[in-house]
Design an enzyme around this catalytic site. Structure first.
Site, short mmCIF file in Angstrom:
data_model
loop_
_atom_site.label_atom_id
_atom_site.label_comp_id
_atom_site.label_asym_id
_atom_site.label_seq_id
_atom_site.Cartn_x
_atom_site.Cartn_y
_atom_site.Cartn_z
N LYS A 165 8.60 -28.93 5.77
CA LYS A 165 9.79 -29.22 6.58
C LYS A 165 10.37 -30.57 6.14
O LYS A 165 9.63 -31.52 5.91
CB LYS A 165 9.42 -29.28 8.07
CG LYS A 165 9.11 -27.91 8.65
CD LYS A 165 8.81 -28.01 10.13
CE LYS A 165 8.25 -26.71 10.68
NZ LYS A 165 9.23 -25.74 11.11
N ARG A 184 0.81 -1.22 0.00
CA ARG A 184 0.00 0.00 0.00
C ARG A 184 0.84 1.28 0.00
O ARG A 184 0.43 2.30 -0.49
CB ARG A 184 -0.90 0.02 1.25
CG ARG A 184 -2.30 -0.38 0.92
CD ARG A 184 -3.15 -0.38 2.14
NE ARG A 184 -2.52 -1.17 3.20
CZ ARG A 184 -3.10 -1.46 4.34
NH1 ARG A 184 -4.30 -1.01 4.60
NH2 ARG A 184 -2.50 -2.19 5.26
N LYS A 198 2.48 -22.36 23.79
CA LYS A 198 3.50 -21.31 23.82
C LYS A 198 4.07 -21.24 25.23
O LYS A 198 3.40 -21.62 26.19
CB LYS A 198 2.88 -19.95 23.49
CG LYS A 198 2.11 -19.90 22.18
CD LYS A 198 3.00 -19.51 21.05
CE LYS A 198 2.23 -19.34 19.76
NZ LYS A 198 3.06 -19.58 18.58
N HIS A 200 -1.12 -27.50 11.49
CA HIS A 200 0.15 -28.23 11.61
C HIS A 200 0.00 -29.57 12.34
O HIS A 200 0.47 -30.60 11.87
CB HIS A 200 1.19 -27.39 12.36
CG HIS A 200 1.35 -25.99 11.83
ND1 HIS A 200 1.28 -25.70 10.50
CD2 HIS A 200 1.58 -24.80 12.46
CE1 HIS A 200 1.47 -24.39 10.32
NE2 HIS A 200 1.65 -23.83 11.49
N ASP A 202 -4.52 -21.81 15.64
CA ASP A 202 -3.19 -21.44 15.15
C ASP A 202 -2.33 -22.67 14.84
O ASP A 202 -1.55 -22.66 13.90
CB ASP A 202 -2.51 -20.57 16.21
CG ASP A 202 -1.19 -19.99 15.74
OD1 ASP A 202 -1.17 -19.44 14.62
OD2 ASP A 202 -0.19 -20.08 16.49
N ASP A 219 -3.09 -0.63 -3.87
CA ASP A 219 -4.13 -0.80 -2.86
C ASP A 219 -5.04 -1.89 -3.42
O ASP A 219 -5.69 -1.69 -4.46
CB ASP A 219 -4.86 0.55 -2.73
CG ASP A 219 -6.08 0.41 -1.83
OD1 ASP A 219 -6.40 -0.73 -1.42
OD2 ASP A 219 -6.73 1.44 -1.57
N ASP A 241 0.65 -24.90 4.37
CA ASP A 241 0.85 -25.25 5.77
C ASP A 241 2.36 -25.51 5.84
O ASP A 241 2.84 -26.54 5.36
CB ASP A 241 0.07 -26.52 6.13
CG ASP A 241 0.29 -26.90 7.58
OD1 ASP A 241 1.42 -26.72 8.07
OD2 ASP A 241 -0.64 -27.39 8.22
N HIS A 242 3.10 -24.57 6.38
CA HIS A 242 4.55 -24.65 6.19
C HIS A 242 5.15 -25.90 6.84
O HIS A 242 6.25 -26.31 6.48
CB HIS A 242 5.24 -23.36 6.64
CG HIS A 242 5.42 -23.23 8.12
ND1 HIS A 242 4.42 -22.84 8.95
CD2 HIS A 242 6.49 -23.45 8.92
CE1 HIS A 242 4.86 -22.81 10.19
NE2 HIS A 242 6.12 -23.18 10.21
N GLU A 297 6.52 -24.75 22.10
CA GLU A 297 7.34 -23.58 21.75
C GLU A 297 7.70 -22.82 23.02
O GLU A 297 6.85 -22.62 23.89
CB GLU A 297 6.55 -22.64 20.84
CG GLU A 297 6.24 -23.21 19.49
CD GLU A 297 5.48 -22.21 18.63
OE1 GLU A 297 6.13 -21.55 17.81
OE2 GLU A 297 4.27 -22.08 18.81
#
Ligand code: BG6
Length: 504
Positions: free
Chosen positions: A189, A49, A347, A247, A242, A92, A184-185, A223
């Site tokens: 892996k 933007r 977390k 994952h 999340d 934009d 989905d990263h 994590e």
């Protein structure tokens, strides 16, 4: 090594001035370039933007490469050669004119090349912009060629089942499912990809990979970090949305799926969807028994005092958002009937590690005297995704000595000691697969919806009944006590995560 594909590629990144491009996308593209995976003719068009010169845009991304690339700081000449393929365009995404301009830029590139390019639109923007971008792409005939136009979507894919369905329907009005690459990263892996290799390339595993030999499965994705500066995103998300919806369930699918007919993207994804569809739905009282939520309080991590979740920036001081989730699943099919799958993620946990443990049943009869088996442990297969990258088979062995004393030893396949090759980042794998048109490691629409469907009763229950005991675990712990109780009720405990293997 000449790896490169010959077909030209245009990559348009929406949200190119954002964090994702800075930390992940451009460092990955640069590494693909250095490793000779990019074609000779490629162009990266970053859009955002804000007004920014090409020069400033490139400088910002160079900073990202220098900080985050696994290959370390960029060589000036190589960066110069790579960044000559980059340009910045103010856009934009709510303004149709931006797309007209984009169409002109892409047409110009197409006309200057000998072969029509693959065109990839990367949505590194908030998900509420996906539909409007898709619409504008359609209006400007930028999504015309199904064979060579692709769209990459980052998670979160929807907020719940309804929104995911709506988003799928909207996207499918413009794109064919074959053009949609939902990231989905975790699937990119190296160690996650290896789960399929390990399961389906080794004949010794299949006969024991079922309820007859496996007692239970544990998946821990913990994590040490808190939510940092992502408070406003995380408040609307929580651990279930999340991490578990994507994952964690993807890891579970890889462990539980049937053997695909072949390695085609849809064959593999069909088998994964079968798992999600066989998972026992949560009903009424099950939720209380089989799903536990937690939220971290303040504490100390490696000598540093850290705030509790409710004290983090952009977080409601009375927040009901969970930063930890533990669940017990069952898969109602022949292979897994009666085998519990315990998963937990959180977390601010004691250790960062993603580990899958497969606990085998005990021997039917112990022939050894009691004093020989003080340290007895059932066989266990431990697949470490990160930070350690290894697979350990834990077996009983005789301790050297005059007496018959057994203990547990690990047979270890450790990436570090086995391979000298560098391990690519997940985003390198996923971007290359997008360019090559391979969707195996991407989420199909029905997969995403099936995962939401499974979790909806838990999400609804947690949202409608705010937790009365939040915060209920302290930073640097293993989560709330209730998570221990969830697994202890069945006579098991969460396994300690493997210590890092020492080099040499
Ligand atoms: C992301 C989540 O998808 O995955 C983050 O949004 C989480 O909250 C991250 O920290 C974990 O990824 P990794 O690769 O660091 O395990």
């Amino acid at each position: 090594m000449e790896n490169k594909a010959s077909q030209p590629v245009v990559i348009v990144i929406f949200g190119a001035t954002g964090d994702l491009n800075w930390r992940k996308i451009t460092p990955a593209l640069f590494n693909l370039y250095l490793d000779h995976w990019m074609p000779d003719q490629f162009s990266i068009i970053g859009t955002g933007r804000n007004e920014m010169s090409d020069h400033d845009f490139k400088e910002k991304l160079l900073d990202g490469v220098n900080r985050y690339s696994r290959k370390g700081k960029a060589d000036a000449q190589q960066w110069e050669a790579f960044s000559n393929h980059m340009q910045y365009q103010v856009a934009d995404v709510t303004d149709p004119k931006a797309f007209e301009q984009l169409a002109v830029t892409i047409n110009k590139l197409e006309n200057s090349w000998t072969q029509a390019p693959i065109v990839i639109f990367y949505m590194a923007v908030a998900s509420n912009f996906f539909p409007i971008i898709a619409e504008h792409l359609k209006e400007n005939k930028l999504a015309e060629y199904a064979e060579r136009t692709r769209i990459v979507i980052e998670k979160p894919f929807g907020y719940d089942l309804d929104s995911a369905r709506t988003l799928n329907q909207l996207l499918c009005k413009v794109f064919d499912e074959k053009q949609i690459y939902r990231i989905d990263h975790y699937l990119g892996k190296e160690t996650v990809q290896n789960i399929m290799a390990f399961r389906f390339a080794n004949s010794i595993l299949e006969p024991i990979w079922n309820r007859n030999y496996i007692q239970h499965v544990q998946i821990s994705v913990s994590e040490q970090m808190g939510i940092g500066s992502r408070g406003s995103y995380y408040e609307g998300s929580g651990a279930l949305r999340d991490m578990v919806q994507n994952h964690v369930l993807q890891l579970l699918c890889l462990i539980a799926m049937e053997t695909p007919i072949n390695f085609n993207a849809d064959e593999v994804r069909n088998r994964k969807v079968d798992v999600l569809r066989s998972m026992r739905p949560f009903k009424g009282e099950d939720i209380k028994r089989n799903a536990v939520r937690g939220q971290y309080s303040s504490g100390w991590v490696e000598g540093q005092q850290v705030p509790g979740y409710r004290e983090e920036g952009n977080v409601d001081p009375a927040s009901n958002t969970e930063t930890f989730a533990a669940l017990k699943f069952f898969i109602d099919n022949w292979r897994w009937d009666g085998v519990p799958f315990y998963v937990r993620t959180g977390k601010r946990m004691h250790q960062s590690a993603s580990v899958i443990s497969i606990q085998f049943r005990d021997v039917p009869h112990k022939v050894f005297p009691d004093d020989a088996i003080d340290n007895w442990r059932q066989n266990r297969l431990v697949i470490s995704i990160q930070p350690e990258m290894s697979i350990r088979l834990q077996v009983q062995a005789k301790r050297p000595g005059l007496a018959m004393v057994l203990n547990t030893v690990d047979m270890v396949f450790n990436y570090e000691g086995t391979y000298s090759d560098e391990t690519p980042e997940a985003y390198e794998t996923l971007l290359l697969d997008t360019m090559e048109g391979d969707q195996t490691l991407f989420m199909r629409g029905d997969q995403v919806e099936a995962a939401w469907e499974l979790l909806m009763p838990v999400l609804q229950s947690w949202e409608s009944k705010p937790s009365l005991d939040f915060p209920n675990y302290s930073a640097d712990s293993w989560g709330p006590e209730l998570a221990e109780a969830l697994i202890a009720r069945d006579g098991f405990h969460w396994f300690a995560l493997p210590p890092a293997i020492k080099k040499g």
